[in-house]
Write a protein that holds these residues in place. Structure first.
Motif, short mmCIF file in Angstrom:
data_model
loop_
_atom_site.label_atom_id
_atom_site.label_comp_id
_atom_site.label_asym_id
_atom_site.label_seq_id
_atom_site.Cartn_x
_atom_site.Cartn_y
_atom_site.Cartn_z
N LYS A 100 0.95 -1.35 -0.10
CA LYS A 100 0.11 0.10 0.14
C LYS A 100 0.94 1.25 -0.11
O LYS A 100 1.98 1.15 0.30
N THR A 154 1.96 4.95 1.65
CA THR A 154 1.69 5.42 2.85
C THR A 154 1.11 6.96 2.89
O THR A 154 1.11 7.32 1.54
N HIS A 155 1.01 7.44 4.02
CA HIS A 155 0.19 8.83 4.07
C HIS A 155 1.17 9.89 3.56
O HIS A 155 0.97 10.92 3.02
N ASP A 175 4.39 0.89 1.80
CA ASP A 175 4.64 -0.28 2.89
C ASP A 175 4.41 -1.50 2.18
O ASP A 175 3.44 -1.83 1.25
N THR A 195 9.57 -2.30 9.36
CA THR A 195 8.55 -1.36 10.03
C THR A 195 7.79 -2.19 11.01
O THR A 195 6.95 -1.80 11.66
N THR A 223 9.14 -0.45 4.98
CA THR A 223 8.72 0.79 4.09
C THR A 223 9.85 1.30 3.33
O THR A 223 10.91 1.22 3.51
#
Length: 196
Positions: free
Chosen positions: A87, A89-90, A95, A147, A163
């Protein structure tokens, strides 16, 4: 009368079978998997584990994150490490979660992972990692950071995540255009639990 006799014989057979399976350890192994062996410090030792030589690579498509689920970065026929999720990350990085699976039986277990599951004493355990993951994109190599990690939460293995950032991407809007990234992992650890 005949039906009642058959019922008693069947119940006796089931009871004997359960007792045999229970005393042999098969029940606990079926329900707990390799963690049962790893936690049994009286009968099993983890001292034969060792780091693996070699570099293992995987191409991931960051423009279609779901297409990477299940891709393998390691498979020797008995042990696998594969992508369980990926996915954004913000903050514009990525990640990636891996799941590792090994093999286990009443005589022992082995698991190749980024994690070293180690016994400290008969009641204490620790998990550590020296594994390195790098991401190569457009001729540049970026280091990833470990992570996340889990213990032997699965019957046949564990999980861990990294990450990584691709620094030349100016913002999150460009992520959909990234495409293929080559991930390389080194210094995996072969956890081995054998009878003392």
């Amino acid at each position: 009368m005949k039906a009642r006799k058959m019922l008693y014989i069947t119940l006796l057979f089931i009871a004997v079978t359960v007792a045999i399976l229970w005393s042999s350890g098969l029940f606990s192994l079926w329900f707990g998997g390799m963690a049962i062996l790893a936690n049994n410090t009286v009968e099993f030792t983890d001292k034969n584990g060792h780091q693996l030589d070699g570099r293992y690579s995987l191409e991931v498509d960051l423009s279609d994150l779901e297409s990477n689920i299940g891709k393998e970065i390691y498979n020797d026929g008995e042990h696998r490490i594969y992508v369980s999720w990926l996915k954004v990350t913000h903050n514009g990085g990525f990640d990636i979660g891996f799941r590792s699976s090994g093999q286990y039986s009443l005589s022992g277990a082995t698991l190749i992972s980024a994690l070293h599951h180690e016994t400290i004493n008969i009641h204490s355990f620790t998990t550590s990692s020296t594994t390195i993951l790098t991401a190569e994109y457009n001729g540049k190599t970026y280091n990833a950071q470990l992570t996340g990690q889990c213990g032997l939460n699965y019957k046949d293995g564990d999980c861990f995540s990294f990450t990584f950032f691709l620094r030349e991407l100016p913002n999150e809007d460009n992520i959909k255009d990234v495409g293929i990234v080559n991930l390389t992992i080194v210094d995996l650890y072969k956890n081995i639990w054998i009878k003392k």
